[in-house]
Motif scaffolding. Structure first.
Motif, PDB file in Angstrom:
ATOM      1  N   THR A  68      -3.143  -2.264  -1.492  1.00 39.05           N
ATOM      2  CA  THR A  68      -1.686  -2.278  -1.976  1.00 39.05           C
ATOM      3  C   THR A  68      -1.578  -1.197  -2.811  1.00 39.05           C
ATOM      4  O   THR A  68      -0.667  -0.186  -2.941  1.00 39.05           O
ATOM      5  CB  THR A  68      -1.107  -3.478  -2.651  1.00 39.05           C
ATOM      6  N   THR A  69      -2.427  -0.911  -3.818  1.00 40.31           N
ATOM      7  CA  THR A  69      -2.287   0.104  -4.970  1.00 40.31           C
ATOM      8  C   THR A  69      -2.469   1.298  -4.381  1.00 40.31           C
ATOM      9  O   THR A  69      -1.625   2.340  -4.602  1.00 40.31           O
ATOM     10  CB  THR A  69      -2.974  -0.148  -6.229  1.00 40.31           C
ATOM     11  N   LEU A  70      -3.365   1.701  -3.407  1.00 39.91           N
ATOM     12  CA  LEU A  70      -3.672   2.760  -2.747  1.00 39.91           C
ATOM     13  C   LEU A  70      -2.468   3.108  -1.969  1.00 39.91           C
ATOM     14  O   LEU A  70      -2.030   4.173  -2.224  1.00 39.91           O
ATOM     15  CB  LEU A  70      -4.841   2.854  -2.002  1.00 39.91           C
ATOM     16  N   PHE A  71      -1.713   2.229  -0.992  1.00 41.32           N
ATOM     17  CA  PHE A  71      -0.814   2.601  -0.342  1.00 41.32           C
ATOM     18  C   PHE A  71       0.504   2.917  -1.288  1.00 41.32           C
ATOM     19  O   PHE A  71       1.254   4.015  -0.760  1.00 41.32           O
ATOM     20  CB  PHE A  71      -0.568   1.507   0.600  1.00 41.32           C
ATOM     21  N   LEU A  72       0.657   2.336  -2.381  1.00 40.79           N
ATOM     22  CA  LEU A  72       1.806   2.730  -3.402  1.00 40.79           C
ATOM     23  C   LEU A  72       1.386   4.197  -3.756  1.00 40.79           C
ATOM     24  O   LEU A  72       2.563   4.789  -3.814  1.00 40.79           O
ATOM     25  CB  LEU A  72       1.845   1.607  -4.387  1.00 40.79           C
ATOM     26  N   GLU A  73       0.247   4.298  -4.242  1.00 38.32           N
ATOM     27  CA  GLU A  73      -0.070   5.723  -4.910  1.00 38.32           C
ATOM     28  C   GLU A  73       0.421   6.832  -3.769  1.00 38.32           C
ATOM     29  O   GLU A  73       0.846   7.829  -3.986  1.00 38.32           O
ATOM     30  CB  GLU A  73      -1.571   5.836  -5.119  1.00 38.32           C
ATOM     31  N   VAL A  74      -0.215   6.426  -2.493  1.00 34.91           N
ATOM     32  CA  VAL A  74       0.390   7.422  -1.290  1.00 34.91           C
ATOM     33  C   VAL A  74       1.550   7.896  -1.129  1.00 34.91           C
ATOM     34  O   VAL A  74       2.105   8.834  -1.067  1.00 34.91           O
ATOM     35  CB  VAL A  74      -0.339   7.080  -0.091  1.00 34.91           C
ATOM     36  N   LEU A  75       2.357   6.486  -1.027  1.00 32.93           N
ATOM     37  CA  LEU A  75       3.969   6.684  -0.706  1.00 32.93           C
ATOM     38  C   LEU A  75       4.513   7.199  -1.823  1.00 32.93           C
ATOM     39  O   LEU A  75       5.591   7.927  -1.613  1.00 32.93           O
ATOM     40  CB  LEU A  75       4.485   5.287  -0.352  1.00 32.93           C
ATOM     41  N   ASN A  76       4.041   7.164  -3.092  1.00 29.37           N
ATOM     42  CA  ASN A  76       4.786   7.526  -4.364  1.00 29.37           C
ATOM     43  C   ASN A  76       4.719   9.023  -4.487  1.00 29.37           C
ATOM     44  O   ASN A  76       5.503   9.635  -5.457  1.00 29.37           O
ATOM     45  CB  ASN A  76       4.066   7.018  -5.855  1.00 29.37           C
TER      46      ASN A  76
END
Length: 367
Positions: A68-76
């Motif tokens: 989840t943190t990785l996907f947030l970092e990417v979308l951010n």
């Protein structure tokens, strides 16, 4: 303020100064402090966010260690996306006010490894999940010392829905001040796995993304973090307090499992320091997710990471997010998972079979 990472120059502790710790303790001494700050913020800055255009909010949620943190970092990385960052700590319910106040002693952004010890680099401008503070403020009855209860549509509170909708606008105002057109509030909050029904009802246009990871690798990763935070909590009391204040109850001495329908049956008699406990927790959680699969996007952690740019482009299309020319740069954050085979570590072979069968069913439904 607000970056829970390892400071290797001082040992494995939170890199908070004495002043940082004092401000944090004041901010979290009571809900009234946060709500008072929010009231002041409204009086001073309401004109800035009242007419902000918001696109469909995106909620990324799963059990922790699912990516989840990785996907947030990417979308951010996309200009049309706004999320909480560590700069919003500790007055997370009044981000505009705190941004103005803290600006006079703002620290430069620098990256270092976060407290999970998993190699992820974070800094003051890194996105993170903090709105658990809001959920706990409006629904304190859902939190006990042993469990976190599920939310249902009957739990909707109009005041909370309005507060959250305005909060999305505040974060967009703060993170996307020059955005022309609609922007997306993107939340990564593992606790939202317990709120799928109420999120759908309160925000019908919301997109809910649930990353799905191979169950034994996922269970082993959760076990590793439980051991990691158990050690940190026993050694660093402020880390324990910090995690409790922001509502991170996933691991260590703070571990409070979410009361999924089959939880007690699944984890009964299992040692919390074994992979079997965490695999049983995975089964309980994803049986619940399977029952809520309509209206959410199941996203394969492994397939998305290895799919790179093409996979991310598909995700953006599904969520209606404009990559704004940043697709290739954002996709470069993905890395191919290197998980060892943990199947042999599982003692309960029937549990292993159940987990793998469920995983294949969920994976077939993934986007």
């Amino acid at each position: 303020l607000g970056v829970p990472r390892l400071d290797h120059t001082k040992g494995e502790g939170l890199n908070y100064s004495t002043l940082d710790s004092l401000i944090h303790r004041i901010a979290f001494s009571s809900n009234a402090i946060q709500l008072t700050a929010c009231d002041i913020e409204h009086k001073l800055f309401a004109n800035q966010y009242r007419n902000v255009n918001t696109a469909n909010p995106v909620f990324i949620t799963s059990l922790p260690r699912a990516g989840t943190t990785l996907f947030l970092e990417v979308l951010n990385r996309f200009p049309s996306v706004a999320s909480h960052t560590y700069r919003d700590m500790p007055f997370v319910m009044a981000p505009l006010l705190w941004s103005k106040v803290s600006g006079i002693f703002r620290k430069q952004a620098s990256l270092s490894e976060r407290a999970h010890g998993d190699g992820m680099q974070i800094g003051y401008d890194s996105p993170e999940a903090f709105e658990e503070v809001i959920w706990r403020t409006f629904w304190p009855e859902k939190y006990s010392n042993a469990r976190i209860q599920l939310w249902d549509t009957s739990d909707i509170k109009d005041e909370a829905r309005e507060f959250l909708a305005v909060h999305f606008k505040k974060i967009i105002t703060l993170r996307c001040p020059h955005m022309q057109g609609d922007a997306h509030y993107v939340s990564k909050n593992n606790g939202n796995i317990s709120r799928i029904s109420i999120l759908r009802a309160m925000f019908p246009s919301a997109q809910i993304v649930v990353p799905l990871r191979n169950p034994t690798a996922h269970a082993q990763s959760m076990l590793n973090q439980h051991r990691n935070f158990s050690a940190l909590h026993s050694k660093e009391s402020f880390i324990r307090q910090y995690m409790a204040d922001v509502g991170h109850y996933e691991f260590g001495e703070l571990h409070r499992p979410i009361q999924f329908p089959d939880l007690d049956t699944m984890i009964e008699g299992r040692d919390i320091n074994s992979i079997d406990y965490w695999l049983a927790y995975w089964v309980a959680a994803f049986k619940y997710i399977w029952s809520k699969k309509d209206g959410i996007y199941l996203l394969s952690y492994e397939d998305t990471c290895t799919g790179g740019k093409d996979a991310l482009e598909k995700v953006c299309q599904l969520l209606g997010i404009d990559a704004g020319g940043s697709l290739e740069k954002a996709a470069s954050l993905f890395y191919s998972p290197v998980d060892s085979d943990c199947r042999t570590l599982v003692q309960d072979r029937q549990l292993l079979d159940e987990a793998e069968t469920l995983f294949h069913e969920l994976h077939a439904h993934a986007v």
